[in-house]
Scaffold this motif. Structure first.
Motif, PDB file in Angstrom:
ATOM      1  N   SER A 505      -7.510   1.646 -30.485  1.00  0.00           N
ATOM      2  CA  SER A 505      -7.359   2.969 -29.887  1.00  0.00           C
ATOM      3  C   SER A 505      -5.891   3.222 -29.565  1.00  0.00           C
ATOM      4  N   ILE A 506      -5.554   4.495 -29.427  1.00  0.00           N
ATOM      5  CA  ILE A 506      -4.179   4.884 -29.110  1.00  0.00           C
ATOM      6  C   ILE A 506      -3.844   4.481 -27.677  1.00  0.00           C
ATOM      7  N   MET A 507      -2.723   3.786 -27.513  1.00  0.00           N
ATOM      8  CA  MET A 507      -2.258   3.409 -26.180  1.00  0.00           C
ATOM      9  C   MET A 507      -1.502   4.581 -25.557  1.00  0.00           C
ATOM     10  N   ARG A 508      -1.571   4.700 -24.278  1.00  0.00           N
ATOM     11  CA  ARG A 508      -0.824   5.738 -23.572  1.00  0.00           C
ATOM     12  C   ARG A 508       0.417   5.124 -22.922  1.00  0.00           C
ATOM     13  N   ASN A 509       1.456   5.857 -22.877  1.00  0.00           N
ATOM     14  CA  ASN A 509       2.715   5.379 -22.326  1.00  0.00           C
ATOM     15  C   ASN A 509       2.631   5.283 -20.801  1.00  0.00           C
ATOM     16  N   PRO A 510       2.801   4.104 -20.219  1.00  0.00           N
ATOM     17  CA  PRO A 510       2.688   3.969 -18.771  1.00  0.00           C
ATOM     18  C   PRO A 510       3.756   4.760 -18.024  1.00  0.00           C
ATOM     19  N   LEU A 511       4.940   4.925 -18.611  1.00  0.00           N
ATOM     20  CA  LEU A 511       5.972   5.716 -17.948  1.00  0.00           C
ATOM     21  C   LEU A 511       5.542   7.163 -17.819  1.00  0.00           C
ATOM     22  N   HIS A 614       8.515   3.323 -32.903  1.00  0.00           N
ATOM     23  CA  HIS A 614       7.771   2.100 -32.590  1.00  0.00           C
ATOM     24  C   HIS A 614       8.718   1.033 -32.030  1.00  0.00           C
ATOM     25  N   GLN A 615       9.922   0.971 -32.571  1.00  0.00           N
ATOM     26  CA  GLN A 615      10.898  -0.024 -32.135  1.00  0.00           C
ATOM     27  C   GLN A 615      11.420   0.276 -30.734  1.00  0.00           C
ATOM     28  N   VAL A 640       4.736   7.303 -30.193  1.00  0.00           N
ATOM     29  CA  VAL A 640       3.815   6.396 -30.886  1.00  0.00           C
ATOM     30  C   VAL A 640       2.661   6.001 -29.976  1.00  0.00           C
ATOM     31  N   GLU A 641       2.932   5.826 -28.687  1.00  0.00           N
ATOM     32  CA  GLU A 641       1.882   5.411 -27.769  1.00  0.00           C
ATOM     33  C   GLU A 641       1.232   6.575 -27.029  1.00  0.00           C
ATOM     34  N   SER A 642       1.915   7.699 -26.960  1.00  0.00           N
ATOM     35  CA  SER A 642       1.365   8.795 -26.156  1.00  0.00           C
ATOM     36  C   SER A 642       0.657   9.859 -26.987  1.00  0.00           C
TER      37      SER A 642
END
Length: 683
Positions: A505-511, A614-615, A640-642
């Motif tokens: 699943s798509i990860m969400r950006n914690p920031l 991604h990097q 990429v994560e959000s």
């Protein structure tokens, strides 16, 4: 017969020099060490005056003859043929000369009358005493302009060819004055035409360069002039804007033999030297002396490039005139870029051979790992240099600096320690390279390479055995960037058991969720019209221009934010992002600009942009720009994560259709980013 032949020769010279008579008069004034030169309306025509040395008897004799000049090529003067003054015969039928004790005129009718012949004769051959009638009309005028402007020598042209003379005066290019030795003031006051041009010298920067500003009315053009330490004549002039070198116009990027030719230099800058030209002075004649001068210019540029790359000197914008020149046709005989490429990459060069070990970054490899691979025995183009000189990559491509090849990478891989992303990109590239022709010999070689990241370290294929042992996310990357069948085939050839990963699943950006959620919820789909008063979080009002690109307007907007120290345009470097933000706390944000018609329109990331995002993860952002009235911009951090990105087979791109809830205002994102980083440091 002799006079008839001389008249034909004079007419031929005048036709050859058509539209350049004024330049020849200016050149003669500069050779006389004049600092001022002027053209003024006079009785029956116009007057030309200069503040240089007065004529000697020898000068008068040289003026009346062809090829009898006491100047010589390679001396301190510009002219050396002794024929330039003959170019003015197209402008007038009578020419009066006043210089010191020498006062005389040239007139065809008087020459024919005094010789008692009825054939054509040259205008500028036999000087005549000025008649009393003309003196009554001209002497007082000449004394007045000598006194008013300090002129030592005055020419008066009467019985004019008005069309030719007015055309020359109107179209005179002020850049023609750039490489003159002495002339600093030029004026035209003739009828309705009024032009005043001055040249001022800026503070000398160093031993090889100074700035010259040519001012006419409210217009000022500044040029940075580089001088060869080994040649008095060899100079290169680059146009300046806002203390930075920029590309000159194609029409002004010509070779000068002190005055301009019409031959393109091959780069968008001016080059002066001791060049021989055809009689019109429009085309170069590349004789031995000209070739030597051309090579001096090449060496001067090569030295400047060496100093920049070795961080011995900073010349902002230096590579732009070189990089932008690829749009224009070039002469095979004297193209400065082609000659520069040979000079910089020649194995015979003792001074600049190191350029041959430079390698450009391949698009498939991230920048950090590209630099790591090159570190031992090759040279990478550093990000610091690209930040200072965004056009450097384009210039290197022009001179055929090679791209770091896959073969060069794998030859060095066992001595390099890449990031996990680097190994992912390298293996992905190997799969693409060998999906159809992986021979047993090549497979045997690849088995011995340290390519596969596991929890126990980086191992060879023989040590790996199964893809189960790979670091989490490695197989996801391979299957996201290649066909699954190609991945399975490649790994089987290396005797690796390939187990395909389950979809994650798509990860969400914690920031985003912790630091920016409140801003996003209240700013959903929000816009920032720059016509309003300054909102909180902005230190200045950005100057948005409709004619600018989305990247340029985004740069202008982001530069106006509180917390942003500087913004650098990196769009030409193909790094996977367009703008690099340096924040007040010393950290950097990498921003890719996407232009859309509205905040509901989908956008795409290239594979290079996706890999870069991604990097960099939490320091990578998308700037979504709506170039309309009013201008609108919002940012998405860590896309990429959000975001939900969908891979599409268009040489692989990543499409996003739903991103409105992730948009936030740039000022909110920057302030929150700084706050989160400050909290992390405090902990």
């Amino acid at each position: 017969m002799l006079f008839r032949d001389l008249a034909k020769l004079e007419t031929y010279l005048a036709e050859s020099y058509k539209t350049r008579s004024l330049i020849e008069l200016i050149q003669n004034a500069d050779d006389a060490e004049a600092s001022s030169f002027g053209i003024h309306e006079a009785p029956g025509g116009f007057a030309v005056g200069n503040t240089g040395r007065i004529f000697s008897a020898t000068d008068v004799e040289a003026l009346c003859r062809s090829g009898a000049s006491n100047k010589y090529r390679g001396g301190l003067t510009i002219g050396y043929r002794g024929i330039g003054f003959k170019s003015v015969v197209n402008l007038a039928n009578t020419i009066f000369v006043y210089s010191g004790e020498h006062e005389f005129c040239f007139n065809k009718e008087r020459t024919i009358s005094e010789l008692g012949i009825e054939i054509d004769v040259p205008l500028i051959r036999i000087p005549h005493e000025i008649e009393s009638r003309s003196r009554q009309e001209l002497d007082t005028y000449v004394e007045d302009i000598k006194h008013s402007f300090g002129y030592a020598t005055v020419f008066i042209f009467t019985s004019l060819n008005k069309r030719l003379s007015q055309n020359e005066l109107s179209n005179f290019d002020a850049g023609s004055l750039l490489f003159l030795n002495h002339l600093r003031h030029f004026s035209i006051q003739n009828g309705d035409l009024a032009r005043n041009i001055s040249i001022s010298q800026g503070q000398q920067k160093d031993n090889t360069g100074l700035s010259l500003t040519i001012t006419e009315g409210e217009k000022s053009d500044t040029w940075y002039v580089f001088s060869s330490p080994s040649s008095t004549f060899t100079k290169i002039a680059a146009r300046m804007s806002s203390n930075k070198i920029v590309s000159a116009d194609f029409s002004e990027s010509v070779f000068h033999s002190f005055t301009p030719s019409e031959d393109f230099t091959g780069a968008l800058l001016k080059i002066n030297g001791d060049y021989s030209t055809d009689p019109s002075r429009k085309r170069l004649d590349m004789d031995d002396r000209s070739r030597e001068s051309f090579n001096d210019a090449v060496e001067l540029l090569a030295d400047l490039i060496h100093q920049i790359l070795e961080c011995q000197r900073e010349i902002p914008g230096f590579f732009q005139p070189l990089a932008d020149s690829q749009k224009y046709p070039r002469s095979a005989e004297h193209c400065i870029i082609k000659a520069l490429a040979q000079r910089l990459l020649s194995s015979e060069s003792n001074k600049h051979p190191y350029l041959s070990v430079y390698r450009l970054r391949p698009k498939w490899l991230n920048y950090d790992d590209y630099e790591l691979v090159c570190r031992a025995d090759l040279k990478a183009v550093s990000r610091e240099h690209i930040g200072s000189y965004p056009e450097l990559i384009s210039f290197f491509e022009q001179i055929n600096i090679p791209v770091l090849s896959l073969e060069e990478v794998i030859q060095r891989i066992n001595k390099s320690c890449l990031s996990e992303l680097g190994y992912e990109q390298l293996v992905s590239r190997l799969i693409k390279q060998y999906r159809y022709d992986l021979t047993s010999d090549r497979a045997s070689f690849l088995k011995g390479l340290v390519l596969w990241p596991t929890s126990a370290g980086i191992v060879t294929a023989g040590e790996l055995g199964s893809s189960k042992s790979l670091e989490r996310g490695f197989m996801d990357y391979l299957t996201n960037n290649n066909d699954s069948a190609d991945v399975t085939f490649f790994m089987s050839k290396l005797d690796i058991e390939c187990i395909q990963p389950e979809s994650s699943s798509i990860m969400r950006n914690p920031l985003l969720s912790s630091g920016l959620a409140s801003h996003q919820s209240s700013m959903t789909g929000a816009s920032n019209p720059v016509t309003e008063d300054l909102p909180n979080g902005m230190k200045s009002k950005p100057r948005i221009q409709r004619w600018r690109t989305a990247e340029q307007n985004a740069e202008e907007y982001l530069q106006s934010l509180v917390g942003v120290k500087s913004v650098t345009d990196m769009s030409r470097a193909n790094l996977g992002y367009d703008l690099e933000l340096l924040l007040d706390n010393g950290e950097r944000l990498y921003v890719e600009v996407k232009s859309v018609k509205s905040f509901s329109e989908p956008f795409r990331l290239t594979n290079n942009e996706y890999n870069t995002a991604h990097q960099h993860k939490g320091v990578y952002a998308l700037a979504i720009v709506v170039e309309a009235e009013p201008f609108q911009i919002n940012l998405i951090l860590n896309p990429v994560e959000s975001l939900a990105l969908h891979k599409q087979c268009e040489k692989w791109s990543w499409k996003c259709e739903d991103y409105q809830r992730q948009l936030c205002q740039p000022c909110d994102m920057v302030s929150s980013f700084l706050a989160v980083r400050a909290d992390e440091r405090a902990e």
